[in-house]
Design a protein around this motif. Sequence first.
Motif, mmCIF file in Angstrom:
data_model
loop_
_atom_site.group_PDB
_atom_site.id
_atom_site.type_symbol
_atom_site.label_atom_id
_atom_site.label_comp_id
_atom_site.label_asym_id
_atom_site.label_seq_id
_atom_site.Cartn_x
_atom_site.Cartn_y
_atom_site.Cartn_z
ATOM 1 N N ALA A 53 31.652 -5.148 27.744
ATOM 2 C CA ALA A 53 32.691 -4.331 27.115
ATOM 3 C C ALA A 53 32.742 -4.658 25.630
ATOM 4 N N ARG A 54 32.564 -3.666 24.803
ATOM 5 C CA ARG A 54 32.626 -3.834 23.355
ATOM 6 C C ARG A 54 33.592 -2.800 22.812
ATOM 7 N N HIS A 58 32.610 3.094 23.840
ATOM 8 C CA HIS A 58 32.882 4.497 24.175
ATOM 9 C C HIS A 58 32.001 5.462 23.393
ATOM 10 N N LEU A 59 31.329 4.978 22.348
ATOM 11 C CA LEU A 59 30.535 5.897 21.516
ATOM 12 C C LEU A 59 29.268 6.317 22.249
ATOM 13 N N GLY A 60 28.839 7.544 22.025
ATOM 14 C CA GLY A 60 27.687 8.095 22.738
ATOM 15 C C GLY A 60 28.131 8.571 24.113
ATOM 16 N N THR B 234 22.122 -4.182 19.880
ATOM 17 C CA THR B 234 23.488 -3.684 20.061
ATOM 18 C C THR B 234 23.474 -2.408 20.895
ATOM 19 N N VAL B 235 22.539 -1.510 20.548
ATOM 20 C CA VAL B 235 22.452 -0.234 21.253
ATOM 21 C C VAL B 235 22.008 -0.457 22.703
ATOM 22 N N GLY B 240 23.016 -1.336 28.808
ATOM 23 C CA GLY B 240 22.797 -2.225 29.948
ATOM 24 C C GLY B 240 21.357 -2.246 30.417
ATOM 25 N N VAL B 241 20.506 -2.987 29.686
ATOM 26 C CA VAL B 241 19.095 -3.076 30.061
ATOM 27 C C VAL B 241 18.951 -3.849 31.365
#
Lengths: 385, 469
Positions: A53-54, A58-60, B234-235, B240-241
């Motif tokens: 959770a960051r 919610h982005l994307g 970050t992406v 969730g890899v």
Amino acid sequence: MRALKGMARLALLAGLFSWSLLAAQVYPAQVAAGPAISAKVNGGQDTSGRVKARPWSHLGREPTPAEIRAWDIDVRADFTGLPPGSGSVAKGQEVWETRCESCHGAFGESNEVFTPIVGGTTRDDILSGRVASLQRNDVPQRTTLMKLATLSTLWDYINRAMPWNAPKSLSVEEVYAVTAYILHLGDIVPADFVLRSDNMAEVQAKLPNRNGMVLQPGLWERRGKPDVQGDACMRNCGSATEIRSMLPDYARDSHGNLADQQRLVGPLRGAQTVKATLGSAAQASMAQASAAIKQTAAAPLPDDAALARASNCLACHHASNRMIGPAFKEIAGRYRGESAAPQQLAERVRNGGQGVWGAVPMPPHPNLNDDEIAQLVRWILAGAL
Amino acid sequence: MTQAEPDLNAPTASTSYGRVKPAPENFLHPQQHLKAVTVRRSFMAKALAAGAGVSVSVGAARAAQGARSNATSSGSQDRTQTDDPAVLNLPAHSRGLGAPVATLGYGNPSRFERNLQRRESPGLTRIGAASVSFTPLQSLFGIITPNGLHFERHHQGWWDVDPTQHRLMIMGLVKNPKLFTMDELMRLPSVSRMHFIECGANTGMEWANVAVPTVQYTHGMMSCCEYTGVLLSTVLDMCGVDRKIARYVLAEGADGSSMTRTLDLPRAMDDVLVAWGMNGEMLRPENGYPLRLVVPGVQGVSWVKYLRRLEVGDKPYYSKDESIHYIDLMPDGRHRQFTSLQEVKSVVTTPSGGQVLLNKGYYNISGLAWSGRGKIRRVDVSVDGGRNWQAARLESPILNKCLTRFNTDWTWDGRSAVIQSRASDDTGHVQPRINQLRATRGTRSIYHNNAIQSWRIAESGEAFNVQAY
């Protein structure tokens, strides 16, 4: 490879890759991977697939299945991602002659502009899986078939990037067919061959250079070890230095006048390589460069030539020499004084044509608007100056 | 301070604190203002009287100009100095009014810098839309490449992509596949990092022999920028890899070539950026606007431009540019595949091939060093073709997988010399000579030539590209 989120989507798409050799190994594992053990490696990265959770989580948004299908076009060496289908050598020849030949030549030997696709492989290479000519230094060009070790690569590349000026316009059948035609030109499959999703692996086993690749982890991995190490000697190193290679005098102007490629001030000047009088090179180059700059500042590139360049006309045409297509000078000569010429040529640029200057077709240019075409034709008929 | 002079800092009668006063006269004490006006008038009168004399002396200087050589600009040590018309004849820019602000909404370099251009190497490639243009390293300072001079490599032409319509998809072995707009990506926590980008084929024409004349062509498939973007880790963490089976990431571009390259997951989770910024502005279209991958230390082809998709997988992808091209031919006829690291390397940019030293005396030998494995630890410079070396000064900053500028003093005695530089990185890797590379890799590799570069200074002062060992 298709991305899957759960069993439902797996069921939905299962038909798409049931033919795939490795699908059975990949997808169940992927689907099975859920939130599991939270082991830590690499400085605290999450290894479990659990999404942390960051504040920005919610982005994307989740892409839709149709969006994923539209972009997920890659085909892996194990043929994961290869769509079911087939294409014959005969069909491939048809496609080749209309879509590929103008750049790659009737037999994949290509013209003087593009590097050849076919050639340099033998029947023995097909048996051994190693292209013998790669061990020699006298082979002028390395063709695609001399290097190709994975058939998927050829299929994937044609599918994503060919034809060069209209990529992603071939149907699945056409991609199979063109791939089959290239393989036939390389004597890897017979003239009546039909390449299918389920015989790709058989053909893979006949590729002339299938055993020609080695891995060099030292040049790949993040902490890879080098294979060649220099030495750190500081005094009286080695034997006397010799100059072993330098540019021959006749190549002095191979890159134009170097004086025009250097700043006008500073500790050094550019060498005068076009009209060389070395003694006064520095002063001469400065004066000349100054003059040239004043001139170019006043008269920038003519718009017409810039448009021709930007529109890739110069990929096939040269002002005075015949390349893939006729020289602009030749065109101007042929149509001199003909009142219908501008319209006729505009039509040829817009929709393409063949036969006026030989067998190599002129491709259509949907990227150009009418004004641009009219401007280019006017310029060409005026001698392309 | 005498009694007669007032205290200029003391408030005047008209001063009223807490009130805004009109500029500029009221910022002066009334007495100070009076004095300034008087001086101005007296100056004008004197200038008018002297007018005729000034024009005479300008004329004399102009007459002398023809007889005068270019001694000053060539740095002559001649004791009998003559007057320099560049000093005596005031130029137009000293005597007129210059251009107003915002004449150029986006500024350009001086017109006198037009010699600095990205250039193609004649004969290297055959079509401009699948070619490379080289950065003019011979004329650049420091370590940052101006965006307009960043080298270009296009596989199927370049585009100016509408950023409002650009999307990035992350899918494959991830728990939550994601689709991002630029708006969303640019909201993510971003970092700015300085890194070099070098084409795997940089210096590739020189494996067998000297082929090109200047450092622009020998080493100009390399640039260095401050990139801004979001860390790929970050992406990927947002998605969730699946670490149990995921090993690789495929990056894919949105242009005609849809360039695809495989990254290994440890690298993808380390310092790779999904970048939109380049030296403080958005990426240039030629460099992938609006989104590209930045893969520090790895050859440029992996820095996929117009980035549209990232797929997490368990095997490498064997794309065209990791199977047909960007493979290194070895002497036994096999190709090394998946070589992508740019190893420790350096080059002297001043003086370098095609440049001419103006005369004997002091020169600052200056150059660039870099390593795809880490930081530059030291650079040694030789002026006798590699027989004797001395350590160069490393200029700050010295950053990870970034260009480092080095300098060293040299006095040219007018005799021929061979200048070389040799870099070492913080993993202990020392830049090899070309013959050391050839002993292992032969001469047909095309890619990953990180050999020591030699420039021969002839007695004429001209520098030539040579191979010396």
